[in-house]
Design a protein around this motif. Structure first.
Motif, PDB file in Angstrom:
ATOM      1  N   ILE A  87     -70.754  18.626  17.975  1.00 57.14           N
ATOM      2  CA  ILE A  87     -70.904  17.204  17.639  1.00 57.14           C
ATOM      3  C   ILE A  87     -69.803  16.385  18.309  1.00 57.14           C
ATOM      4  O   ILE A  87     -70.043  15.303  18.833  1.00 57.14           O
ATOM      5  N   ALA A  88     -68.596  16.936  18.320  1.00 57.11           N
ATOM      6  CA  ALA A  88     -67.481  16.263  18.993  1.00 57.11           C
ATOM      7  C   ALA A  88     -67.779  16.110  20.484  1.00 57.11           C
ATOM      8  O   ALA A  88     -67.456  15.097  21.099  1.00 57.11           O
ATOM      9  N   GLU A  89     -68.420  17.110  21.037  1.00 56.70           N
ATOM     10  CA  GLU A  89     -68.780  17.105  22.459  1.00 56.70           C
ATOM     11  C   GLU A  89     -69.830  16.019  22.736  1.00 56.70           C
ATOM     12  O   GLU A  89     -69.691  15.226  23.663  1.00 56.70           O
ATOM     13  N   GLU A  90     -70.867  15.951  21.891  1.00 58.71           N
ATOM     14  CA  GLU A  90     -71.935  14.962  22.076  1.00 58.71           C
ATOM     15  C   GLU A  90     -71.445  13.537  21.912  1.00 58.71           C
ATOM     16  O   GLU A  90     -71.889  12.637  22.610  1.00 58.71           O
ATOM     17  N   THR A  91     -70.566  13.315  20.924  1.00 50.43           N
ATOM     18  CA  THR A  91     -70.125  11.957  20.624  1.00 50.43           C
ATOM     19  C   THR A  91     -68.953  11.509  21.492  1.00 50.43           C
ATOM     20  O   THR A  91     -68.594  10.342  21.470  1.00 50.43           O
ATOM     21  N   GLY A  92     -68.348  12.456  22.211  1.00 47.22           N
ATOM     22  CA  GLY A  92     -67.197  12.109  23.040  1.00 47.22           C
ATOM     23  C   GLY A  92     -65.873  12.253  22.295  1.00 47.22           C
ATOM     24  O   GLY A  92     -64.803  12.135  22.887  1.00 47.22           O
ATOM     25  N   LEU A  93     -65.941  12.505  20.981  1.00 45.22           N
ATOM     26  CA  LEU A  93     -64.707  12.685  20.205  1.00 45.22           C
ATOM     27  C   LEU A  93     -63.876  13.853  20.725  1.00 45.22           C
ATOM     28  O   LEU A  93     -62.671  13.930  20.493  1.00 45.22           O
ATOM     29  N   ILE A  94     -64.521  14.768  21.435  1.00 42.87           N
ATOM     30  CA  ILE A  94     -63.835  15.947  21.961  1.00 42.87           C
ATOM     31  C   ILE A  94     -62.676  15.553  22.887  1.00 42.87           C
ATOM     32  O   ILE A  94     -61.696  16.285  23.003  1.00 42.87           O
ATOM     33  N   GLU A  95     -62.787  14.362  23.513  1.00 38.72           N
ATOM     34  CA  GLU A  95     -61.721  13.965  24.436  1.00 38.72           C
ATOM     35  C   GLU A  95     -60.401  13.772  23.683  1.00 38.72           C
ATOM     36  O   GLU A  95     -59.358  14.236  24.120  1.00 38.72           O
ATOM     37  N   ASP A  96     -60.462  13.099  22.526  1.00 39.34           N
ATOM     38  CA  ASP A  96     -59.247  12.905  21.726  1.00 39.34           C
ATOM     39  C   ASP A  96     -58.825  14.197  21.029  1.00 39.34           C
ATOM     40  O   ASP A  96     -57.639  14.515  20.972  1.00 39.34           O
ATOM     41  N   ILE A  97     -59.809  14.908  20.504  1.00 38.33           N
ATOM     42  CA  ILE A  97     -59.484  16.159  19.804  1.00 38.33           C
ATOM     43  C   ILE A  97     -58.868  17.159  20.786  1.00 38.33           C
ATOM     44  O   ILE A  97     -57.860  17.801  20.505  1.00 38.33           O
ATOM     45  N   GLY A  98     -59.478  17.262  21.965  1.00 40.94           N
ATOM     46  CA  GLY A  98     -58.994  18.196  22.988  1.00 40.94           C
ATOM     47  C   GLY A  98     -57.575  17.871  23.435  1.00 40.94           C
ATOM     48  O   GLY A  98     -56.767  18.770  23.684  1.00 40.94           O
ATOM     49  N   LEU A  99     -57.285  16.579  23.520  1.00 38.41           N
ATOM     50  CA  LEU A  99     -55.934  16.165  23.913  1.00 38.41           C
ATOM     51  C   LEU A  99     -54.926  16.575  22.840  1.00 38.41           C
ATOM     52  O   LEU A  99     -53.833  17.057  23.148  1.00 38.41           O
ATOM     53  N   TRP A 100     -55.326  16.400  21.584  1.00 40.02           N
ATOM     54  CA  TRP A 100     -54.455  16.832  20.481  1.00 40.02           C
ATOM     55  C   TRP A 100     -54.208  18.345  20.569  1.00 40.02           C
ATOM     56  O   TRP A 100     -53.070  18.809  20.439  1.00 40.02           O
ATOM     57  N   VAL A 101     -55.275  19.114  20.798  1.00 40.28           N
ATOM     58  CA  VAL A 101     -55.160  20.575  20.882  1.00 40.28           C
ATOM     59  C   VAL A 101     -54.162  20.968  21.978  1.00 40.28           C
ATOM     60  O   VAL A 101     -53.284  21.811  21.781  1.00 40.28           O
ATOM     61  N   LEU A 102     -54.301  20.311  23.119  1.00 35.11           N
ATOM     62  CA  LEU A 102     -53.441  20.620  24.267  1.00 35.11           C
ATOM     63  C   LEU A 102     -51.962  20.411  23.927  1.00 35.11           C
ATOM     64  O   LEU A 102     -51.120  21.289  24.163  1.00 35.11           O
ATOM     65  N   HIS A 103     -51.663  19.235  23.342  1.00 38.71           N
ATOM     66  CA  HIS A 103     -50.270  18.937  23.004  1.00 38.71           C
ATOM     67  C   HIS A 103     -49.744  19.856  21.905  1.00 38.71           C
ATOM     68  O   HIS A 103     -48.624  20.360  21.990  1.00 38.71           O
ATOM     69  N   GLU A 104     -50.565  20.063  20.877  1.00 39.22           N
ATOM     70  CA  GLU A 104     -50.146  20.905  19.760  1.00 39.22           C
ATOM     71  C   GLU A 104     -49.892  22.350  20.221  1.00 39.22           C
ATOM     72  O   GLU A 104     -48.891  22.963  19.855  1.00 39.22           O
ATOM     73  N   ALA A 105     -50.790  22.874  21.045  1.00 41.21           N
ATOM     74  CA  ALA A 105     -50.639  24.255  21.525  1.00 41.21           C
ATOM     75  C   ALA A 105     -49.373  24.389  22.368  1.00 41.21           C
ATOM     76  O   ALA A 105     -48.636  25.375  22.247  1.00 41.21           O
ATOM     77  N   CYS A 106     -49.093  23.399  23.225  1.00 37.77           N
ATOM     78  CA  CYS A 106     -47.878  23.466  24.060  1.00 37.77           C
ATOM     79  C   CYS A 106     -46.628  23.414  23.187  1.00 37.77           C
ATOM     80  O   CYS A 106     -45.687  24.194  23.383  1.00 37.77           O
ATOM     81  N   ARG A 107     -46.615  22.493  22.205  1.00 41.43           N
ATOM     82  CA  ARG A 107     -45.456  22.401  21.285  1.00 41.43           C
ATOM     83  C   ARG A 107     -45.241  23.713  20.541  1.00 41.43           C
ATOM     84  O   ARG A 107     -44.122  24.214  20.442  1.00 41.43           O
ATOM     85  N   GLN A 108     -46.339  24.272  20.004  1.00 39.04           N
ATOM     86  CA  GLN A 108     -46.195  25.504  19.228  1.00 39.04           C
ATOM     87  C   GLN A 108     -45.842  26.698  20.116  1.00 39.04           C
ATOM     88  O   GLN A 108     -45.123  27.595  19.688  1.00 39.04           O
ATOM     89  N   ALA A 109     -46.319  26.681  21.348  1.00 39.26           N
ATOM     90  CA  ALA A 109     -45.981  27.776  22.269  1.00 39.26           C
ATOM     91  C   ALA A 109     -44.479  27.775  22.550  1.00 39.26           C
ATOM     92  O   ALA A 109     -43.850  28.834  22.612  1.00 39.26           O
TER      93      ALA A 109
END
Ligand code: C2E
Ligand code: MG
Ligand code: MG
Ligand code: MG
Length: 288
Positions: A87-109
């Motif tokens: 649903i995030a992919e269809e609505t485009g919300l994935i762009e914001d969610i994906g950006l959050w994932v990227l930053h969070e994963a780098c910080r936690q790494a």
């Protein structure tokens, strides 16, 4: 009911149609509700990442982990990405969610590396829509700079189906990402129909064999040939090959036997909360 079609269907006594329409409406409402709550979830900080360790098959050492998103709305049970990522992919919300994932994963790494004195690559999933974003490369660069993470400690998993259209521009994006120094993997390999002719032009480090070929290995011996072929193909293109969805000792032994490099799956570990994953890392450091 104000809706005239439904009114008519009721009048004509077509109860099946009535039932069908009600069910469709119900599903549509549920979906709109999910979409609405998904929009608020980022603001309300309801997402978190779990980490599933990857194991080197020959040495048995933890050689990395995949970050997998989880949605935990307050006071409710956890929602699986399988039910909201599409649903995030269809609505485009994935762009914001994906950006959050990227930053969070780098910080936690960075945190994990500091705590355990190891440089462990963390893999992040990049969805097809994110992969087509024109500023993907600069977003990855920013996430690395902001967190101070060594680029070699970040790997991007791109599903095979993202790579099938407009191959020229995709290779260019892959090359630009590669130039940042991050690792690249093709996820769910074997189900996305990427052309063999292009595979050799993809600057990727890893093939991740889709779990369908692994999970029914015992019941479906024809998968033996497919698994062997994918391992040979990956190695001939200088890629590492990792199998996902490994659930049994038999599957693990088989994969080791055919020269598969790494595995990920419930047989070794489910995706874990960051703290539990950290604990597992410190225990495995003591052992080695
Ligand atoms: P994926 O990237 O192929 O991730 C593997 C999925 O298989 C994960 O499901 C993982 O928990 C599950 N898995 C791992 N080992 C086993 C096993 O031994 N048996 C079985 N049956 N399953 C296993 P999960 O976490 O529910 O994620 C599902 C999919 O959602 C992912 O598939 C990925 O496509 C997507 N996803 C998850 N996190 C993210 C994210 O941060 N961004 C994006 N764009 N997609 C994500
Ligand atoms: Mg993945
Ligand atoms: Mg996968
Ligand atoms: Mg998948």
């Amino acid at each position: 009911y104000a809706d005239s079609a439904m009114y008519k269907s009721k009048q004509s006594g077509r109860n099946n149609f009535q039932f069908y329409t009600d069910e469709l409406n119900q599903r549509l409402m549920e979906r709109l509700d999910l979409e609405y709550r998904l929009r608020l979830a980022l603001e309300n900080e309801e997402f978190l990442l779990h980490y599933q360790p990857k194991l080197a098959l020959v040495s048995g050492a933890i050689c990395g982990a995949e970050a997998l998103i989880r949605w935990q709305p307050a006071g409710e049970s956890m929602i699986s990405p399988a039910s909201f990522i599409p649903i995030a992919e269809e609505t485009g919300l994935i762009e914001d969610i994906g950006l959050w994932v990227l930053h969070e994963a780098c910080r936690q790494a960075v945190k994990l590396n500091r705590l355990y004195g190891r440089e462990l690559p963390i893999a992040v999933n990049v969805s097809p829509r994110q992969f087509r974003q024109s500023d993907l490369v600069s977003m990855v660069r920013s996430a690395l700079l902001n967190s101070g993470l060594n680029p070699a400690c970040l790997e991007l998993e791109i599903t095979e189906s993202s790579l099938v259209h407009d191959t020229g521009s995709f290779i260019k994006t892959l090359q630009e990402l590669k130039n940042l120094g991050v690792g690249l993997a093709i996820d769910d390999f074997g189900t996305g129909y990427s052309s063999m002719a292009y595979l050799k032009d993809f600057p990727v480090d890893r093939l991740k064999i889709d779990q369908v070929f692994v999970s029914n290995l015992e019941a479906e011996p024809s998968n033996i040939a497919i698994l062997k072929a994918i391992v040979a193909l990956g190695h001939s293109l200088n890629m590492k090959v990792i199998a996902e969805g490994v659930e049994t000792a038999y599957q693990k032994a088989f994969l080791l036997g055919i020269g598969c490099d790494e595995m990920q799956g419930y047989h070794f570990s489910k995706p874990l909360h960051m703290d539990t994953f950290g604990k597992l890392l410190s225990d495995s450091c003591l052992k080695n």
